[in-house]
Scaffold this motif. Sequence first.
Motif, PDB file in Angstrom:
ATOM      1  N   SER A   1      -1.940  47.396  35.555  1.00 25.23           N
ATOM      2  CA  SER A   1      -1.990  47.867  34.164  1.00 25.23           C
ATOM      3  C   SER A   1      -2.930  46.993  33.338  1.00 25.23           C
ATOM      4  O   SER A   1      -3.120  45.812  33.631  1.00 25.23           O
ATOM      5  CB  SER A   1      -0.594  47.824  33.537  1.00 25.23           C
ATOM      6  OG  SER A   1       0.301  48.673  34.223  1.00 25.23           O
ATOM      7  N   LEU A   2      -3.481  47.610  32.319  1.00 26.45           N
ATOM      8  CA  LEU A   2      -4.260  46.912  31.307  1.00 26.45           C
ATOM      9  C   LEU A   2      -3.996  47.563  29.968  1.00 26.45           C
ATOM     10  O   LEU A   2      -3.694  48.759  29.902  1.00 26.45           O
ATOM     11  CB  LEU A   2      -5.764  46.989  31.600  1.00 26.45           C
ATOM     12  CG  LEU A   2      -6.374  46.033  32.629  1.00 26.45           C
ATOM     13  CD1 LEU A   2      -7.841  46.382  32.854  1.00 26.45           C
ATOM     14  CD2 LEU A   2      -6.220  44.585  32.197  1.00 26.45           C
ATOM     15  N   ARG A   3      -4.138  46.785  28.914  1.00 29.02           N
ATOM     16  CA  ARG A   3      -4.021  47.330  27.567  1.00 29.02           C
ATOM     17  C   ARG A   3      -5.314  47.036  26.812  1.00 29.02           C
ATOM     18  O   ARG A   3      -5.665  45.872  26.608  1.00 29.02           O
ATOM     19  CB  ARG A   3      -2.846  46.707  26.823  1.00 29.02           C
ATOM     20  CG  ARG A   3      -2.573  47.357  25.476  1.00 29.02           C
ATOM     21  CD  ARG A   3      -1.672  46.494  24.646  1.00 29.02           C
ATOM     22  NE  ARG A   3      -1.065  47.216  23.525  1.00 29.02           N
ATOM     23  CZ  ARG A   3      -0.587  46.632  22.431  1.00 29.02           C
ATOM     24  NH1 ARG A   3      -0.657  45.311  22.313  1.00 29.02           N
ATOM     25  NH2 ARG A   3      -0.039  47.347  21.478  1.00 29.02           N
ATOM     26  N   LEU A   4      -5.998  48.083  26.422  1.00 32.75           N
ATOM     27  CA  LEU A   4      -7.195  47.944  25.617  1.00 32.75           C
ATOM     28  C   LEU A   4      -6.827  48.016  24.135  1.00 32.75           C
ATOM     29  O   LEU A   4      -5.910  48.749  23.750  1.00 32.75           O
ATOM     30  CB  LEU A   4      -8.198  49.039  25.949  1.00 32.75           C
ATOM     31  CG  LEU A   4      -8.621  49.162  27.407  1.00 32.75           C
ATOM     32  CD1 LEU A   4      -9.701  50.234  27.544  1.00 32.75           C
ATOM     33  CD2 LEU A   4      -9.092  47.840  27.963  1.00 32.75           C
ATOM     34  N   SER A   5      -7.573  47.277  23.342  1.00 30.43           N
ATOM     35  CA  SER A   5      -7.372  47.292  21.903  1.00 30.43           C
ATOM     36  C   SER A   5      -8.694  47.575  21.212  1.00 30.43           C
ATOM     37  O   SER A   5      -9.769  47.251  21.744  1.00 30.43           O
ATOM     38  CB  SER A   5      -6.833  45.944  21.416  1.00 30.43           C
ATOM     39  OG  SER A   5      -5.599  45.639  22.021  1.00 30.43           O
ATOM     40  N   CYS A   6      -8.614  48.155  20.037  1.00 33.72           N
ATOM     41  CA  CYS A   6      -9.802  48.429  19.245  1.00 33.72           C
ATOM     42  C   CYS A   6      -9.489  48.064  17.795  1.00 33.72           C
ATOM     43  O   CYS A   6      -8.590  48.658  17.194  1.00 33.72           O
ATOM     44  CB  CYS A   6     -10.204  49.890  19.356  1.00 33.72           C
ATOM     45  SG  CYS A   6     -11.632  50.368  18.347  1.00 33.72           S
ATOM     46  N   ALA A   7     -10.217  47.090  17.285  1.00 37.55           N
ATOM     47  CA  ALA A   7     -10.060  46.673  15.894  1.00 37.55           C
ATOM     48  C   ALA A   7     -11.064  47.422  15.032  1.00 37.55           C
ATOM     49  O   ALA A   7     -12.248  47.505  15.380  1.00 37.55           O
ATOM     50  CB  ALA A   7     -10.286  45.168  15.783  1.00 37.55           C
TER      51      ALA A   7
END
Length: 125
Positions: A16-22
């Motif tokens: 699993s991975l969690r991508l974030s976008c600010a």
Amino acid sequence: VQLQAFGGGSVQAGGSLRLSCAVSGRTFNSYFMGWFRQPPGKEREFVAAVSLSGDSTYYSDSVKGRFTISRDNAKNMVYLQMNSLKPEDTAAYYCAARPGGNKFRASYTDLYPNWGQGTEVTVSS
């Protein structure tokens, strides 16, 4: 608005991975948000999108049931939780924004005027 995606990396299949976008700007909650990806040597493709409030989500068939898009309007953030990753998920992942709440053609890259830089995801078998 300006967008900055992060959280990519290398992972084994099944991981699993969690991508974030600010997202900068004070009108974040007026933007329909999406995640797209571009595998090596291929065209950019739709992954997921989320409505202004976050109540409605949309997914490509290839990620449905494995990925979850969400947003936090208080923090100006969009997330992509990716589970059960497969080697074919390897790509550069981009977050994108378009003004307004219309979900029409949510998967069309041309309808998103604002893009962040990509974050690389590599899934090994």
